[in-house]
Write a protein that holds these residues in place. Structure first.
Motif, PDB file in Angstrom:
ATOM      1  N   VAL A 112       0.840  -1.205   0.000  1.00 29.56           N
ATOM      2  CA  VAL A 112       0.000   0.000   0.000  1.00 29.56           C
ATOM      3  C   VAL A 112       0.872   1.251   0.000  1.00 29.56           C
ATOM      4  O   VAL A 112       0.605   2.215  -0.730  1.00 29.56           O
ATOM      5  N   THR A 113       1.926   1.244   0.819  1.00 29.54           N
ATOM      6  CA  THR A 113       2.833   2.394   0.859  1.00 29.54           C
ATOM      7  C   THR A 113       3.462   2.634  -0.511  1.00 29.54           C
ATOM      8  O   THR A 113       3.554   3.782  -0.977  1.00 29.54           O
ATOM      9  N   THR A 114       3.893   1.567  -1.159  1.00 30.50           N
ATOM     10  CA  THR A 114       4.501   1.702  -2.485  1.00 30.50           C
ATOM     11  C   THR A 114       3.529   2.316  -3.479  1.00 30.50           C
ATOM     12  O   THR A 114       3.866   3.260  -4.211  1.00 30.50           O
ATOM     13  N   VAL A 115       2.321   1.795  -3.531  1.00 27.66           N
ATOM     14  CA  VAL A 115       1.330   2.299  -4.489  1.00 27.66           C
ATOM     15  C   VAL A 115       1.017   3.762  -4.231  1.00 27.66           C
ATOM     16  O   VAL A 115       0.967   4.580  -5.165  1.00 27.66           O
ATOM     17  N   VAL A 116       0.824   4.119  -2.972  1.00 25.79           N
ATOM     18  CA  VAL A 116       0.486   5.509  -2.632  1.00 25.79           C
ATOM     19  C   VAL A 116       1.614   6.459  -3.033  1.00 25.79           C
ATOM     20  O   VAL A 116       1.384   7.504  -3.655  1.00 25.79           O
ATOM     21  N   MET A 117       2.851   6.096  -2.707  1.00 29.19           N
ATOM     22  CA  MET A 117       3.961   6.999  -2.984  1.00 29.19           C
ATOM     23  C   MET A 117       4.302   7.070  -4.468  1.00 29.19           C
ATOM     24  O   MET A 117       4.759   8.106  -4.956  1.00 29.19           O
ATOM     25  N   LEU A 118       4.101   5.989  -5.194  1.00 28.34           N
ATOM     26  CA  LEU A 118       4.376   6.042  -6.628  1.00 28.34           C
ATOM     27  C   LEU A 118       3.340   6.866  -7.376  1.00 28.34           C
ATOM     28  O   LEU A 118       3.644   7.473  -8.408  1.00 28.34           O
ATOM     29  N   THR A 119       2.127   6.892  -6.878  1.00 23.62           N
ATOM     30  CA  THR A 119       1.063   7.614  -7.581  1.00 23.62           C
ATOM     31  C   THR A 119       0.859   9.039  -7.075  1.00 23.62           C
ATOM     32  O   THR A 119       0.411   9.901  -7.837  1.00 23.62           O
ATOM     33  N   LEU A 120       1.210   9.305  -5.812  1.00 22.55           N
ATOM     34  CA  LEU A 120       0.886  10.610  -5.225  1.00 22.55           C
ATOM     35  C   LEU A 120       2.115  11.406  -4.779  1.00 22.55           C
ATOM     36  O   LEU A 120       1.959  12.450  -4.146  1.00 22.55           O
ATOM     37  N   SER A 121       3.318  10.938  -5.089  1.00 24.94           N
ATOM     38  CA  SER A 121       4.505  11.611  -4.565  1.00 24.94           C
ATOM     39  C   SER A 121       4.596  13.063  -5.029  1.00 24.94           C
ATOM     40  O   SER A 121       4.955  13.950  -4.235  1.00 24.94           O
ATOM     41  N   ASP A 122       4.268  13.334  -6.288  1.00 27.34           N
ATOM     42  CA  ASP A 122       4.318  14.732  -6.756  1.00 27.34           C
ATOM     43  C   ASP A 122       3.411  15.621  -5.924  1.00 27.34           C
ATOM     44  O   ASP A 122       3.801  16.720  -5.498  1.00 27.34           O
ATOM     45  N   LEU A 135      11.757  19.473  -6.121  1.00 25.81           N
ATOM     46  CA  LEU A 135      10.622  18.552  -6.228  1.00 25.81           C
ATOM     47  C   LEU A 135      10.972  17.379  -7.134  1.00 25.81           C
ATOM     48  O   LEU A 135      10.667  16.219  -6.820  1.00 25.81           O
ATOM     49  N   ALA A 136      11.641  17.669  -8.246  1.00 25.64           N
ATOM     50  CA  ALA A 136      12.028  16.606  -9.167  1.00 25.64           C
ATOM     51  C   ALA A 136      12.996  15.631  -8.499  1.00 25.64           C
ATOM     52  O   ALA A 136      12.895  14.399  -8.685  1.00 25.64           O
ATOM     53  N   GLN A 137      13.943  16.141  -7.727  1.00 22.37           N
ATOM     54  CA  GLN A 137      14.898  15.278  -7.034  1.00 22.37           C
ATOM     55  C   GLN A 137      14.198  14.425  -5.974  1.00 22.37           C
ATOM     56  O   GLN A 137      14.515  13.245  -5.799  1.00 22.37           O
ATOM     57  N   ALA A 138      13.234  15.005  -5.251  1.00 25.60           N
ATOM     58  CA  ALA A 138      12.494  14.254  -4.236  1.00 25.60           C
ATOM     59  C   ALA A 138      11.716  13.112  -4.870  1.00 25.60           C
ATOM     60  O   ALA A 138      11.710  11.981  -4.368  1.00 25.60           O
ATOM     61  N   VAL A 139      11.063  13.397  -5.988  1.00 27.44           N
ATOM     62  CA  VAL A 139      10.275  12.365  -6.669  1.00 27.44           C
ATOM     63  C   VAL A 139      11.192  11.258  -7.196  1.00 27.44           C
ATOM     64  O   VAL A 139      10.871  10.068  -7.099  1.00 27.44           O
ATOM     65  N   ALA A 140      12.357  11.642  -7.736  1.00 28.50           N
ATOM     66  CA  ALA A 140      13.291  10.648  -8.259  1.00 28.50           C
ATOM     67  C   ALA A 140      13.760   9.697  -7.161  1.00 28.50           C
ATOM     68  O   ALA A 140      13.864   8.479  -7.373  1.00 28.50           O
ATOM     69  N   TYR A 141      14.039  10.242  -5.987  1.00 30.84           N
ATOM     70  CA  TYR A 141      14.451   9.398  -4.856  1.00 30.84           C
ATOM     71  C   TYR A 141      13.291   8.524  -4.384  1.00 30.84           C
ATOM     72  O   TYR A 141      13.443   7.319  -4.165  1.00 30.84           O
ATOM     73  N   ALA A 142      12.116   9.138  -4.213  1.00 36.54           N
ATOM     74  CA  ALA A 142      10.973   8.418  -3.650  1.00 36.54           C
ATOM     75  C   ALA A 142      10.516   7.277  -4.539  1.00 36.54           C
ATOM     76  O   ALA A 142      10.106   6.219  -4.048  1.00 36.54           O
TER      77      ALA A 142
END
Length: 457
Positions: A112-122, A135-142
């Motif tokens: 669930v954590t993976t799905v949420v962060m991959l879809t809503l990280s931005d 923001l781009a660097q944070a998303v790339a890491y996450a």
């Protein structure tokens, strides 16, 4: 299946409390210090990628910490509590069934954590203030780091199971190895080495994913091979909704504390930021020490969990309470000693970070106010773990709520009065004192005797 008699030779039920607590706590302290050093090394790597990468990591870090708090502190504490109580009652079959159900919950939580962060990280990092390149660097890491969420949940779950048996050495050794492996792999993939190209933020995150996966495999093998007091048996244990419900109920209540802690820190950070960058930098220097000291309190709290759980399972409630108070006393003594020293001589810590007079003045003021109350704060943190072990965590949630409300209400009043930065640091001290005092009183007046189950019809 009927519970077998509890062997009187079980040292966790008979050994002197203080020496046993210290023996169990030391491996935890070493492992937590190792994890902190791994985080520092990872931050150093990210620093070589530039300021946008550092800013991006600042956006990701609270969510990484929250995941660790949920999986290791809250759910991990609940798992250790229930498993140790089953062992204390001599019911090994229930303990092993709880392990299987805990692993199932960990897998679901990780996915669930993976799905949420991959879809809503931005969107999530945008709400936290991320813009442009940070923001781009944070998303790339996450997008890489949270691919490994299941590994994080499983490693912390298996570690909690072993701690429930009183085995602190093996999970601590594995966590140290995971930290060292993470440092090595993050450097190789993030910064490049030999034929491996410089992957930047995704490469640094990859180090964490691979290290946790390896640690999970080692602990799973250790339990499945029968080297621990209980064995990991994935076959022959049917799914029992009652066991899953017990784990989720205790874990969900315990998860309230990390949310309260993160919420309190966010409010305080916002309040201090209104006083300018120097005050914020001084506050950051102070809280950085807390991130190193708090694991000491949790180390004694975690060490108390198997002792309390087994004692309650064996009907030794008085011993369980003695363990809780002893652990709280040790945590309070360690944090309180450090706090008093820094309240008097804050330069022992602050001079290592800056020579800016305004920043140093803010940091010194922070320690003058907060330092004397570290003892109460440390005792409260330890009692939080002990209360989870006793399945009486509701009082500790109330203590955390009191602190959060004090900070929120007091902060609003200070903003309305346009109060200076020192008053916010005084509010920090008041919150610590209120949290610790409430924790102590609530444990003192909350019975730990197990609730009587209704007789079957």
């Amino acid at each position: 299946m009927a519970a077998s008699p509890v062997p009187s030779s079980n040292p966790l039920l008979t050994a002197p409390v203080l020496p046993t607590l210290c023996r169990l706590a030391v491996p935890n302290i070493i492992a937590m210090v190792g994890s902190a050093l791994a985080a520092i090394a990872e931050t150093a790597y990210i620093g070589q990628l530039g300021v946008p990468a550092l800013a991006g990591m600042a956006l990701v870090f609270p969510l990484l910490m929250l995941q660790q708090m949920f999986s290791g502190g809250a759910m991990g504490g609940g798992i250790a509590s229930l498993v140790s109580r089953a062992l204390g009652a001599g019911n090994t079959a229930r303990a092993e069934a709880l392990v299987v159900h805990a692993l199932g919950i960990a897998v679901v939580a990780g996915l669930v954590t993976t799905v949420v962060m991959l879809t809503l990280s931005d969107a999530v990092f945008g709400l936290l203030g991320g813009r442009g390149e940070p923001l781009a660097q944070a998303v790339a890491y996450a997008h890489v780091a949270f691919l490994g969420s299941t590994g994080v949940w499983l490693l912390n779950t298996l570690s909690a199971v072993l701690r429930a048996t009183g085995n602190m050495l093996v999970p601590s050794a594995v966590l140290i190895a995971v930290g060292l492996t993470q440092v090595a792999l993050a450097g190789v993939f993030g910064l490049g080495a030999g034929p491996i190209p410089r992957l930047g933020m995704p490469g640094i995150a990859m180090g964490q994913v691979l290290a946790y996966a390896g640690g999970t495999a080692v602990l799973a093998w250790y339990l499945a091979a029968g080297k621990a007091r209980i064995r990991l048996r994935l076959r022959g244990i049917p799914w029992q909704p009652g066991l899953a419900r017990d784990l989720l109920q205790l874990g969900a209540k315990a998860c309230a504390s990390p949310v309260q802690t993160i919420g309190t820190m966010m409010i305080l950070t916002w309040l201090v930021a209104r006083s300018g960058p120097q005050a914020l930098a001084g506050f950051g220097i102070g809280t950085r020490l807390e991130y190193l000291l708090v694991p000491l309190a949790f180390s004694f709290g975690a060490a108390s969990v198997p002792l309390i759980g087994m004692a309650i399972g064996a009907g030794q409630v008085a011993r369980a309470r003695q363990v809780g108070w002893t652990a709280a006393g040790m945590a309070g003594l360690l944090l309180g000693s450090a706090g008093l020293v820094l309240a008097i001589v804050p330069q022992l810590w602050t001079d290592h970070f800056t020579h800016d007079p305004a920043v140093l003045a803010a940091a010194d003021t922070y320690f003058h106010w907060a330092g004397p109350f570290y003892a109460l704060y440390g005792a409260g943190l330890s009692l939080y773990s002990s209360a989870i072990a006793a399945n009486r965590v509701g009082g500790q949630v109330l203590a955390g709520t009191l602190r959060l409300l004090l900070v929120a209400g007091g902060g609003a009043a200070l903003v309305a009065a346009q109060a200076p930065a020192w008053s916010i640091f005084a509010l920090v001290a008041l919150g610590m004192a209120a949290y610790g005092t409430a924790s102590i009183l609530l444990v003192r007046y909350t019975p730990w005797e197990p609730a009587a189950r209704p007789a079957p019809a």
